[in-house]
Scaffold this active site. Structure first.
Site, PDB file in Angstrom:
ATOM      1  N   GLU A  90       0.800  -1.056  -0.057  1.00 42.79           N
ATOM      2  CA  GLU A  90       0.032   0.052  -0.103  1.00 42.79           C
ATOM      3  C   GLU A  90       1.094   1.214  -0.090  1.00 42.79           C
ATOM      4  O   GLU A  90       1.934   1.211   0.638  1.00 42.79           O
ATOM      5  CB  GLU A  90      -0.942  -0.020   1.296  1.00 42.79           C
ATOM      6  CG  GLU A  90      -1.822  -1.003   1.194  1.00 42.79           C
ATOM      7  CD  GLU A  90      -2.930  -1.251   2.253  1.00 42.79           C
ATOM      8  OE1 GLU A  90      -3.922  -1.808   2.156  1.00 42.79           O
ATOM      9  OE2 GLU A  90      -2.593  -0.448   3.333  1.00 42.79           O
ATOM     10  N   CYS A 103       3.498   8.555   0.873  1.00 40.36           N
ATOM     11  CA  CYS A 103       4.093   7.590   2.019  1.00 40.36           C
ATOM     12  C   CYS A 103       4.315   6.292   1.303  1.00 40.36           C
ATOM     13  O   CYS A 103       3.291   5.781   0.645  1.00 40.36           O
ATOM     14  CB  CYS A 103       3.214   7.369   2.869  1.00 40.36           C
ATOM     15  SG  CYS A 103       3.659   6.182   4.218  1.00 40.36           S
ATOM     16  N   CYS A 110       6.299  -6.843   6.941  1.00 41.25           N
ATOM     17  CA  CYS A 110       7.391  -6.381   7.804  1.00 41.25           C
ATOM     18  C   CYS A 110       7.906  -7.270   8.804  1.00 41.25           C
ATOM     19  O   CYS A 110       7.027  -7.824   9.625  1.00 41.25           O
ATOM     20  CB  CYS A 110       7.107  -4.922   8.551  1.00 41.25           C
ATOM     21  SG  CYS A 110       8.454  -4.209   9.360  1.00 41.25           S
ATOM     22  N   CYS A 114       6.473  -4.521  15.465  1.00 42.14           N
ATOM     23  CA  CYS A 114       6.438  -3.253  16.346  1.00 42.14           C
ATOM     24  C   CYS A 114       4.914  -3.665  16.896  1.00 42.14           C
ATOM     25  O   CYS A 114       3.953  -3.851  16.202  1.00 42.14           O
ATOM     26  CB  CYS A 114       6.426  -2.071  15.863  1.00 42.14           C
ATOM     27  SG  CYS A 114       7.934  -1.533  15.264  1.00 42.14           S
ATOM     28  N   CYS A 117       1.665  -1.825  15.577  1.00 41.97           N
ATOM     29  CA  CYS A 117       1.511  -1.535  14.110  1.00 41.97           C
ATOM     30  C   CYS A 117       0.705  -2.600  13.202  1.00 41.97           C
ATOM     31  O   CYS A 117       1.022  -4.061  13.562  1.00 41.97           O
ATOM     32  CB  CYS A 117       3.034  -1.673  13.491  1.00 41.97           C
ATOM     33  SG  CYS A 117       3.004  -1.436  11.756  1.00 41.97           S
ATOM     34  N   CYS A 335      -0.695   6.279  10.064  1.00 38.54           N
ATOM     35  CA  CYS A 335       0.383   5.782  10.407  1.00 38.54           C
ATOM     36  C   CYS A 335       0.152   4.550  11.235  1.00 38.54           C
ATOM     37  O   CYS A 335      -0.749   4.519  12.269  1.00 38.54           O
ATOM     38  CB  CYS A 335       1.073   6.822  11.508  1.00 38.54           C
ATOM     39  SG  CYS A 335       2.329   7.824  10.681  1.00 38.54           S
TER      40      CYS A 335
HETATM   41  S1  SF4 Z   1       5.914   0.203  12.559  1.00 41.84           S
HETATM   42 FE1  SF4 Z   1       5.244  -1.658  11.274  1.00 41.84          FE
HETATM   43  S2  SF4 Z   1       6.102  -1.196   9.577  1.00 41.84           S
HETATM   44 FE2  SF4 Z   1       7.290  -0.034  10.716  1.00 41.84          FE
HETATM   45  S3  SF4 Z   1       9.225  -1.133  11.480  1.00 41.84           S
HETATM   46 FE3  SF4 Z   1       7.487  -1.393  12.883  1.00 41.84          FE
HETATM   47  S4  SF4 Z   1       6.364  -3.220  12.054  1.00 41.84           S
HETATM   48 FE4  SF4 Z   1       7.685  -2.539  10.475  1.00 41.84          FE
END
Ligand code: SF4
Length: 348
Positions: A90, A103, A110, A114, A117, A335
């Site tokens: 995306e 963006c 990923c 995190c 996220c 975000c």
């Molecule tokens: S915020 Fe999400 S996309 Fe960014 S590094 Fe952490 S897990 Fe990966």
């Protein structure tokens, strides 16, 4: 077969030379690839037919296509982009008065997990190559002009993925986007945002010093950061501080710190003090970001009073603070919300 986009201009020149083609053909080909973004060799009309056939017999020409698009009430537009192998990422186009910001994603999913996220719950599939990132920028430039009537002005590598885990491809994409023979965008309009990959930050200082650096910090409590962002286990806060000091020493750039305020997690006055302490070694700008709830994490945004108090406490110490009201929240484009909810078909 190899994607032709993986070849640099000198490599294209060498390829032409080995096939007794005039040197200027390499430049023509490069412009078709990186200025016009053509999607088939047969569209390269100024190349002789025999050369087009030769290229088509030896190389792939990767394509990227819009698979879905959603518009937010605030004007932001989120696009799902499908790559040649079917992978979908995306990207988000965010307009403001006279400019628009893209963006862009650097990975399919990923690996960094995190806690707050939505992308993290997709897991990690693969890195995007330079062309797949460039294609997002190229499409965004066309969309910005068509939709908003002004050119794409800024790019932030803040979509899906950790760009510094895919440094070589990101660097190549930045070089294509900023190449005067290609798109010709100024590097000062580009920001790479990292979750705190210290080796990548040091490499960026050496190899992409004109591009801005943003760090998703989100807390300056070392133990809490490790809980929220597992990369803090490999690169603890003290190592991040050293890498940022080194980055500043080499580039003289101000560093942007992204700080998302999570209710009763990282929004106390103790957290303000820890953040002030963290900022002592290098000049920073702090973006305070509203958290966007989504089904994949248990957090809530800080309330308005807490948010204001946090910002004021930093400003009183003469720090530059920007409050980022998230855009695209209603279409899960803000975000931490990118997660490939839809994958319909369409055309870029
Ligand atoms: S915020 Fe999400 S996309 Fe960014 S590094 Fe952490 S897990 Fe990966």
């Amino acid at each position: 077969m190899k994607d032709i986009h993986t070849l640099s201009l000198p490599q294209l020149q060498q390829w032409m030379k080995e096939r007794q083609q005039p040197a200027f053909r390499a430049k023509q080909l490069y412009e078709y690839l990186w200025k016009q973004n053509v999607t088939s060799f047969q569209e390269m009309l100024s190349l002789p037919q025999a050369l087009r056939d030769l290229l088509a017999g030896e190389f792939l020409l990767a394509k990227a296509a819009f698979a879905d698009m959603q518009e937010s009430a605030d004007g932001s537009v989120k696009y799902a982009v499908r790559m040649s192998d079917g992978a979908v990422v995306e990207m988000v186009l965010i307009p403001s008065r006279n400019r628009s910001t893209l963006c862009v994603s650097s990975q399919v999913g990923c690996p960094l997990n995190c806690r707050f996220c939505a992308t993290a719950r997709m897991g990690f599939s693969r890195n995007l190559n330079a062309y797949e990132m460039y294609a997002q920028v190229f499409a965004a430039r066309q969309e910005s002009e068509a939709r908003f009537g002004h050119p794409l002005s800024n790019i932030v590598w803040m979509g899906m993925g950790e760009p510094l885990l895919n440094f070589e491809a990101v660097k190549a994409a930045v070089e294509r986007v900023t190449d005067p023979e290609g798109m010709g965008m100024s590097p000062s309009r580009i920001t790479l945002s990292t979750s705190g990959h210290c080796d990548g930050i040091r490499q960026m200082a050496r190899e992409l010093p004109s591009v801005h650096l943003a760090v998703s910090l989100h807390t300056a409590d070392a133990r809490q950061r490790q809980e929220l962002m597992p990369i803090g286990g490999k690169y603890p806060l003290s190592a991040l501080s050293d890498a940022l000091a080194d980055y500043h020493e080499r580039t003289n750039n101000r560093i942007t710190l992204e700080y998302m305020l999570l209710k009763d997690v990282n929004d106390s006055l103790r957290h303000v003090r820890l953040l002030l302490d963290f900022c002592r070694r290098f000049p920073v700008k702090i973006n305070l970001i509203e958290y966007n709830t989504h089904p994949y994490a248990p957090y809530q945004p800080s309330d308005a009073d807490t948010f204001r108090r946090f910002a004021q406490s930093l400003e009183e110490k003469n720090l530059i603070v920007n409050v980022r009201r998230s855009k695209g929240r209603d279409i899960a484009a803000a975000c931490g919300q990118l997660a490939n909810e839809k994958k319909n078909s369409g055309k870029m």
